[in-house]
Design an enzyme around this catalytic site. Structure first.
Site, PDB file in Angstrom:
ATOM      1  N   CYS A  96      -2.538  -7.962  -6.808  1.00 36.59           N
ATOM      2  CA  CYS A  96      -2.718  -7.722  -8.190  1.00 36.59           C
ATOM      3  C   CYS A  96      -1.782  -8.227  -9.292  1.00 36.59           C
ATOM      4  O   CYS A  96      -1.449  -9.207  -9.302  1.00 36.59           O
ATOM      5  CB  CYS A  96      -3.513  -6.217  -8.448  1.00 36.59           C
ATOM      6  SG  CYS A  96      -4.159  -6.325 -10.102  1.00 36.59           S
ATOM      7  N   HIS A 186      -7.456  -5.603  -4.990  1.00 32.14           N
ATOM      8  CA  HIS A 186      -6.706  -4.657  -4.207  1.00 32.14           C
ATOM      9  C   HIS A 186      -7.056  -4.105  -2.923  1.00 32.14           C
ATOM     10  O   HIS A 186      -8.324  -3.932  -2.739  1.00 32.14           O
ATOM     11  CB  HIS A 186      -6.521  -3.068  -5.139  1.00 32.14           C
ATOM     12  CG  HIS A 186      -5.891  -3.258  -6.412  1.00 32.14           C
ATOM     13  ND1 HIS A 186      -4.452  -2.959  -6.670  1.00 32.14           N
ATOM     14  CD2 HIS A 186      -6.416  -3.296  -7.611  1.00 32.14           C
ATOM     15  CE1 HIS A 186      -4.169  -3.153  -7.896  1.00 32.14           C
ATOM     16  NE2 HIS A 186      -5.264  -3.270  -8.411  1.00 32.14           N
ATOM     17  N   GLU A 188      -4.906  -2.435  -0.909  1.00 32.73           N
ATOM     18  CA  GLU A 188      -3.963  -1.349  -0.443  1.00 32.73           C
ATOM     19  C   GLU A 188      -4.477   0.333  -0.597  1.00 32.73           C
ATOM     20  O   GLU A 188      -3.963   1.297  -0.251  1.00 32.73           O
ATOM     21  CB  GLU A 188      -2.535  -1.310  -1.063  1.00 32.73           C
ATOM     22  CG  GLU A 188      -2.553  -0.897  -2.573  1.00 32.73           C
ATOM     23  CD  GLU A 188      -3.139  -1.885  -3.557  1.00 32.73           C
ATOM     24  OE1 GLU A 188      -2.789  -1.927  -4.751  1.00 32.73           O
ATOM     25  OE2 GLU A 188      -3.789  -2.863  -3.215  1.00 32.73           O
TER      26      GLU A 188
END
Length: 262
Positions: A96, A186, A188
């Site tokens: 990101c 994303h 994570e």
């Protein structure tokens, strides 16, 4: 310039730590050194001793403001590390904001998106040129990802390859040079992380007409599917960082065209 299995992980924002990505990189054989410049921890001067560089997300803008000021005081130094990583072919992964910083540091263009924020569980389309990429080759046609961004990369740096796209936000995944990758989305996030973002951004969700409860229910439902795709992806990145080419069936190159022009 690289050494061992140590990866430098730069956490730009306290709300966006390594999360599940950190777990997956460790399962791939990397040891992580997380540096938190937002908390006053200094970035290293160079990447000696590191096998990889991972740059995480955050609320900041990757690009300077009208006065030429950067959103965070360490961004100029981080730009330098990103340039050194690409110059010395140290495997790099930007997530990101990290992907935006990687592009910005190498002459790409990042701007406030004219389409507004992109938030929620979304699909991205893997381009067929990704067949020739060591870590994107085994990503399926249209995987789920988490999105939460208001800026976007509108022009990639020279020597970049677009690997994943979507209709409204075309640049979703790319490779710069032989072994630096950027993800606009994303991978994570765990549920508590995403819930914190929803709580802190509840006014934005209201403006977009997004119900926070429904958003979190969708996020929880997508967690397993996201892990199924992006854990092996992270482990393939770790394999590249450790000097191992991912074997066929675990991220090896494929020739089946999927989407997009070569």
């Amino acid at each position: 310039m690289t050494n061992g299995n140590l990866a430098l992980v730069v956490e730009n924002d306290p709300s966006d730590g390594p999360g599940r990505l950190g777990d997956w990189l460790r399962s791939g054989g990397l040891e992580l050194q997380v540096v938190r410049p937002h908390a006053g921890e200094p970035l290293p001067e160079n990447l000696d001793g590191y096998a990889a560089l991972v740059v995480l997300g955050g609320e900041q803008e990757a690009f300077p403001d009208a006065a030429g000021e950067r959103a965070s005081p360490w961004f100029d130094q981080l730009d330098g590390l990103l340039r050194k990583a690409v110059r010395y072919k140290i495997p790099t992964l930007g997530v990101c904001l990290g992907a935006q910083l990687l592009a910005n540091a190498h002459g790409g263009t990042v701007e406030r998106s004219t389409k507004g924020p992109e938030i929620g569980v979304k699909l991205v389309a893997r381009r067929d040129v990704a067949d020739q990429d060591p870590i994107f080759a085994a990503v399926p046609f249209a995987p789920d990802v988490f999105q939460w961004h208001v800026d976007e990369i509108v022009e990639l740096p020279l020597n970049s390859t677009l690997l994943a796209a979507s209709t409204n936000y075309p640049i979703q995944g790319y490779r710069l040079g032989p072994n630096a990758w950027g993800l606009q989305f994303h991978i994570e996030c765990d549920l508590p992380m995403f819930a914190q973002w929803a709580m802190e951004g509840v006014h934005v969700l209201g403006e977009l007409g997004i119900d926070p409860i429904e958003l979190l229910e969708q996020a929880e439902a997508a967690l397993d599917d996201i892990e199924e795709v992006w854990k092996p992806f992270a482990e393939r990145f770790a394999a590249v960082a450790l000097g191992r080419t991912p074997p066929a069936g675990e991220g090896g190159l494929r020739s089946l065209p999927l989407i997009g022009p070569r």
